[in-house]
Motif scaffolding. Structure first.
Motif, PDB file in Angstrom:
ATOM      1  N   ARG A  58       0.826  -1.222   0.000  1.00 17.97           N
ATOM      2  CA  ARG A  58       0.000   0.000   0.000  1.00 17.97           C
ATOM      3  C   ARG A  58       0.849   1.256   0.000  1.00 17.97           C
ATOM      4  NH1 ARG A  58      -4.066  -1.093   4.628  1.00 17.97           N
ATOM      5  NH2 ARG A  58      -5.190  -2.741   3.589  1.00 17.97           N
ATOM      6  N   THR A  59       1.893   1.265   0.836  1.00 13.99           N
ATOM      7  CA  THR A  59       2.718   2.470   0.929  1.00 13.99           C
ATOM      8  C   THR A  59       3.543   2.680  -0.335  1.00 13.99           C
ATOM      9  OG1 THR A  59       4.470   1.262   2.063  1.00 13.99           O
ATOM     10  CG2 THR A  59       2.873   2.401   3.432  1.00 13.99           C
ATOM     11  N   THR A  62       1.681   4.545  -3.285  1.00 15.37           N
ATOM     12  CA  THR A  62       1.354   5.965  -3.283  1.00 15.37           C
ATOM     13  C   THR A  62       2.162   6.697  -4.355  1.00 15.37           C
ATOM     14  OG1 THR A  62       3.032   6.488  -1.637  1.00 15.37           O
ATOM     15  CG2 THR A  62       0.828   5.956  -0.814  1.00 15.37           C
ATOM     16  N   ARG A  64       0.397   8.563   3.236  1.00  5.94           N
ATOM     17  CA  ARG A  64      -0.905   7.988   3.627  1.00  5.94           C
ATOM     18  C   ARG A  64      -1.394   8.599   4.937  1.00  5.94           C
ATOM     19  NH1 ARG A  64      -3.249   3.551   1.996  1.00  5.94           N
ATOM     20  NH2 ARG A  64      -3.578   2.758   4.088  1.00  5.94           N
ATOM     21  N   ARG A  75      -4.721  10.817   5.374  1.00  7.75           N
ATOM     22  CA  ARG A  75      -5.750  10.312   6.283  1.00  7.75           C
ATOM     23  C   ARG A  75      -6.182  11.392   7.265  1.00  7.75           C
ATOM     24  NH1 ARG A  75      -3.421   5.460   7.852  1.00  7.75           N
ATOM     25  NH2 ARG A  75      -2.233   6.577   9.414  1.00  7.75           N
TER      26      ARG A  75
END
Length: 103
Positions: free
Chosen positions: A14-15, A18, A91, A95
């Motif tokens: 996921r990271t 980005t 992230r 967020r």
């Protein structure tokens, strides 16, 4: 029951997904490619990608055994570690005050 392994790999994926992490990795690849071409002429261009991947590459360079491949490996792993940190920060900033319950 799944252990912590898959969730850690999912978080890293996921990271690295980005935009900020991808731009950083692209820049590191371009710098490393340029430095490898320029270093063949006897210049000190190889230190430029090392600066781009600090501090992780310096720590890895000190921990890994000596050699030409170690220098390259420390830069590649340092870029990946830094990209994970950049992606995690991106992230977290995106967020804001809303915690991500999925991770």
């Amino acid at each position: 029951m799944t252990g912590p392994g898959p969730s850690v790999l999912r978080g890293v994926r996921r990271t690295l997904g980005t935009l900020a992490a991808r731009i950083y990795l692209t820049g590191c690849v371009l710098l490393l490619g340029w430095a490898l071409v320029a270093a063949s002429e006897g210049s000190m261009a190889i230190v430029i990608p090392m600066f781009a991947t600090l501090p992780a590459s310096l720590v890895l360079l000190l921990l890994l055994p000596e050699g030409d491949a170690t220098f390259l490996l420390s830069m590649v792993l340092g870029a990946l570690v830094n990209a994970v940190v950049i992606g995690w920060c991106a992230r977290a900033l995106r967020r804001g005050n809303n915690p991500d319950t999925a991770s």
